[in-house]
Design a protein around this motif. Structure first.
Motif, PDB file in Angstrom:
ATOM      1  N   PRO A  16       0.821  -1.196   0.000  1.00  0.00           N
ATOM      2  CA  PRO A  16       0.000   0.000   0.000  1.00  0.00           C
ATOM      3  C   PRO A  16       0.858   1.250   0.000  1.00  0.00           C
ATOM      4  N   ALA A  17       0.191   2.345  -0.263  1.00  0.00           N
ATOM      5  CA  ALA A  17       0.880   3.626  -0.131  1.00  0.00           C
ATOM      6  C   ALA A  17       1.165   3.885   1.340  1.00  0.00           C
ATOM      7  N   ASP A  18       2.041   4.820   1.624  1.00  0.00           N
ATOM      8  CA  ASP A  18       2.389   5.195   2.998  1.00  0.00           C
ATOM      9  C   ASP A  18       1.125   5.505   3.784  1.00  0.00           C
ATOM     10  N   ALA A  19       0.936   4.810   4.891  1.00  0.00           N
ATOM     11  CA  ALA A  19      -0.274   4.976   5.698  1.00  0.00           C
ATOM     12  C   ALA A  19      -0.092   6.026   6.779  1.00  0.00           C
ATOM     13  N   LEU A  80      -9.763   0.048   8.136  1.00  0.00           N
ATOM     14  CA  LEU A  80      -9.630   0.785   9.393  1.00  0.00           C
ATOM     15  C   LEU A  80      -9.145  -0.110  10.525  1.00  0.00           C
ATOM     16  N   MET A  81      -9.559  -1.364  10.519  1.00  0.00           N
ATOM     17  CA  MET A  81      -9.183  -2.304  11.577  1.00  0.00           C
ATOM     18  C   MET A  81      -7.884  -3.050  11.288  1.00  0.00           C
ATOM     19  N   GLY A  82      -7.224  -2.755  10.164  1.00  0.00           N
ATOM     20  CA  GLY A  82      -5.945  -3.377   9.851  1.00  0.00           C
ATOM     21  C   GLY A  82      -6.063  -4.799   9.330  1.00  0.00           C
ATOM     22  N   ALA A  91      -5.157   6.196   6.642  1.00  0.00           N
ATOM     23  CA  ALA A  91      -6.213   6.023   7.636  1.00  0.00           C
ATOM     24  C   ALA A  91      -5.598   6.151   9.015  1.00  0.00           C
ATOM     25  N   ARG A  92      -6.260   6.921   9.873  1.00  0.00           N
ATOM     26  CA  ARG A  92      -5.824   7.061  11.265  1.00  0.00           C
ATOM     27  C   ARG A  92      -6.999   6.709  12.163  1.00  0.00           C
ATOM     28  N   VAL A  93      -6.750   5.870  13.149  1.00  0.00           N
ATOM     29  CA  VAL A  93      -7.760   5.466  14.120  1.00  0.00           C
ATOM     30  C   VAL A  93      -7.209   5.770  15.513  1.00  0.00           C
ATOM     31  N   LEU A  94      -7.972   6.501  16.298  1.00  0.00           N
ATOM     32  CA  LEU A  94      -7.528   6.952  17.623  1.00  0.00           C
ATOM     33  C   LEU A  94      -6.189   7.686  17.530  1.00  0.00           C
ATOM     34  N   GLY A  95      -6.034   8.429  16.456  1.00  0.00           N
ATOM     35  CA  GLY A  95      -4.840   9.244  16.264  1.00  0.00           C
ATOM     36  C   GLY A  95      -3.633   8.495  15.746  1.00  0.00           C
ATOM     37  N   GLN A  96      -3.756   7.194  15.485  1.00  0.00           N
ATOM     38  CA  GLN A  96      -2.615   6.377  15.061  1.00  0.00           C
ATOM     39  C   GLN A  96      -2.790   5.880  13.634  1.00  0.00           C
ATOM     40  N   PRO A  97      -1.678   5.744  12.895  1.00  0.00           N
ATOM     41  CA  PRO A  97      -1.775   5.274  11.511  1.00  0.00           C
ATOM     42  C   PRO A  97      -2.094   3.785  11.457  1.00  0.00           C
ATOM     43  N   MET A  98      -3.033   3.441  10.595  1.00  0.00           N
ATOM     44  CA  MET A  98      -3.390   2.042  10.393  1.00  0.00           C
ATOM     45  C   MET A  98      -3.028   1.634   8.964  1.00  0.00           C
ATOM     46  N   PRO A  99      -2.504   0.400   8.785  1.00  0.00           N
ATOM     47  CA  PRO A  99      -2.438  -0.687   9.761  1.00  0.00           C
ATOM     48  C   PRO A  99      -1.157  -0.734  10.599  1.00  0.00           C
ATOM     49  N   ALA A 101      -0.107   0.780  13.231  1.00  0.00           N
ATOM     50  CA  ALA A 101      -0.252   0.836  14.684  1.00  0.00           C
ATOM     51  C   ALA A 101      -1.323  -0.123  15.197  1.00  0.00           C
ATOM     52  N   VAL A 102      -1.560  -1.200  14.474  1.00  0.00           N
ATOM     53  CA  VAL A 102      -2.660  -2.089  14.818  1.00  0.00           C
ATOM     54  C   VAL A 102      -2.546  -2.645  16.236  1.00  0.00           C
ATOM     55  N   ARG A 103      -1.328  -2.956  16.687  1.00  0.00           N
ATOM     56  CA  ARG A 103      -1.164  -3.533  18.026  1.00  0.00           C
ATOM     57  C   ARG A 103      -1.457  -2.522  19.132  1.00  0.00           C
ATOM     58  N   THR A 104      -1.285  -1.256  18.832  1.00  0.00           N
ATOM     59  CA  THR A 104      -1.590  -0.212  19.806  1.00  0.00           C
ATOM     60  C   THR A 104      -3.075   0.137  19.806  1.00  0.00           C
ATOM     61  N   VAL A 105      -3.673   0.140  18.624  1.00  0.00           N
ATOM     62  CA  VAL A 105      -5.049   0.623  18.466  1.00  0.00           C
ATOM     63  C   VAL A 105      -6.086  -0.421  18.858  1.00  0.00           C
ATOM     64  N   LEU A 106      -5.939  -1.656  18.372  1.00  0.00           N
ATOM     65  CA  LEU A 106      -7.018  -2.634  18.525  1.00  0.00           C
ATOM     66  C   LEU A 106      -7.397  -2.959  19.972  1.00  0.00           C
ATOM     67  N   PRO A 107      -6.463  -2.952  20.943  1.00  0.00           N
ATOM     68  CA  PRO A 107      -6.915  -3.178  22.319  1.00  0.00           C
ATOM     69  C   PRO A 107      -7.891  -2.123  22.837  1.00  0.00           C
ATOM     70  N   GLN A 108      -7.971  -0.985  22.150  1.00  0.00           N
ATOM     71  CA  GLN A 108      -8.890   0.076  22.566  1.00  0.00           C
ATOM     72  C   GLN A 108     -10.190   0.075  21.763  1.00  0.00           C
ATOM     73  N   VAL A 109     -10.327  -0.933  20.891  1.00  0.00           N
ATOM     74  CA  VAL A 109     -11.459  -0.980  19.967  1.00  0.00           C
ATOM     75  C   VAL A 109     -12.221  -2.288  20.139  1.00  0.00           C
ATOM     76  N   GLY A 110     -13.539  -2.199  20.246  1.00  0.00           N
ATOM     77  CA  GLY A 110     -14.396  -3.371  20.173  1.00  0.00           C
ATOM     78  C   GLY A 110     -15.005  -3.417  18.787  1.00  0.00           C
ATOM     79  N   ALA A 111     -15.066  -4.601  18.170  1.00  0.00           N
ATOM     80  CA  ALA A 111     -15.530  -4.669  16.785  1.00  0.00           C
ATOM     81  C   ALA A 111     -16.372  -5.906  16.537  1.00  0.00           C
TER      82      ALA A 111
END
Length: 341
Positions: A16-19, A80-82, A91-99, A101-111
């Motif tokens: 992918p292009a730079d996320a 968005l969920m990586g 794409a940025r989720v909770l201020g972090q680049p995805m995918p 930062a997936v290990r940082t972001v997903l513990p804060q996300v229920g899906a």
């Protein structure tokens, strides 16, 4: 959560292009929980599932992601969920680049995406225990209590001991939602959460979404049901054929449309004829049989009522119904919304 592609095909070869490796100061100060810029996903064979998406989800909102089945909603959520990488864009989720930062972001996300992945031979309770055990942030000492609370919250306590293979589709949806609620989350992502539910179940899920939002959780909810979005969401975005048509506060989106003229009468055929002669567009005799609707022309409504009465139409009620999200969609696209998918 499931991983099947909504729009079919296989991912295009190549990275992918730079996320977005380095957030700018503006991004860090941004209150948006989700932000995409020119987000694009192209599958092998040239099919573009998501095309240049610029999406902004405000913190604390209940955000409806609206579009017919196949419009690119689930593909967007999977990026968005990586779960899949974009072809281009960021794409940025909770201020972090995805995918990235997936290990940082997903513990804060229920899906709950494309339906829950369940072990059919295990009970509903045991499925949730497995989900929770796979979460490295979950405290095993409080696991059973949290599983019990999640089951109660979605109305599955009585069926907790039943094997998941015996669950109805609606019960499986509830169990998947319970899995997303095992821990407090900053963001809850729900893909068609009322799929398979009866009307009472749909009302309960909508009530639960409102409750979660009042507790401070941002809820991102995709649906192809216009009335579902209108009843529960504060903000919405409308997708069609992989492109974003519009986004904003639900009340503001609906206000862009002009609403519908509504005439209640036993003389529907004659009323429809008179309204068309008076310049009313898109005249429809509704299925209930005693109501005619249309797009109000640029003239005084009282004149239309007078014309109906002069023609001998027995007018029992006359007015302009406030514009709905469906009216806004029709105004944007010039076509009806395919609620059946």
């Amino acid at each position: 959560m499931g991983t099947g592609a909504e729009d079919g095909g296989h991912a295009e070869d190549g990275g992918p292009a730079d996320a977005g490796d380095h957030p700018s100061d503006g991004d860090l100060a941004d209150a948006a929980v989700i932000r995409t810029r020119a987000l694009t996903k192209r599958f092998r064979g040239g099919h573009v599932a998501v095309n240049g998406l610029d999406l902004t989800v405000p913190e604390g909102s209940v955000f409806g992601f609206l579009g017919p089945n196949g419009s690119g909603k689930t593909t967007t959520i999977r990026m968005l969920m990586g779960l899949i990488e974009p072809t281009s864009g960021t794409a940025r989720v909770l201020g972090q680049p995805m995918p990235r930062a997936v290990r940082t972001v997903l513990p804060q996300v229920g899906a709950l995406i494309e339906g829950p992945a369940l072990y059919g031979h295990l009970s509903g309770r045991d499925n949730l225990l497995r989900y929770d055990a796979a979460d490295p942030t979950a405290d095993p000492r409080t696991r059973r209590a949290r599983v019990g609370a999640a089951l109660e919250r979605v109305g599955l306590s009585a069926a907790a001991g039943k094997r998941a293979r015996a669950y109805s589709l609606g019960m499986k949806q509830r169990l998947g939602l319970a899995a997303a609620l095992l821990q407090p989350r900053r963001l809850l992502v729900l893909d068609e959460p009322t799929n398979g539910l009866d009307p009472q179940g749909m009302r309960e899920i909508r009530s639960l979404v409102r409750e979660l939002a009042s507790d401070g959780t941002t809820v991102f909810l995709s649906s192809h049901l216009l009335d579902e979005i209108e009843q529960v969401c504060t903000h919405a975005a409308v997708m069609a054929r992989g492109r974003l048509l519009v986004q904003g506060a639900v009340a503001e989106l609906a206000a862009r449309a002009r609403g519908r003229l509504v005439v209640t009468t036993p003389d529907t055929a004659e009323a429809a004829r008179v309204l068309k002669e008076q310049g009313v567009g898109d005249v429809v005799v509704e299925e209930r049989g005693d109501r005619v609707t249309g797009e109000p022309p640029e003239r005084e409504p009282a004149e239309l009522n007078a014309a109906l009465v002069a023609a001998g139409v027995r007018v029992r009620a006359f007015g302009v119904r406030e514009a709905s999200l469906e009216d806004a969609f029709v105004a944007l696209t010039g076509e009806g919304f395919d609620v059946a998918g």
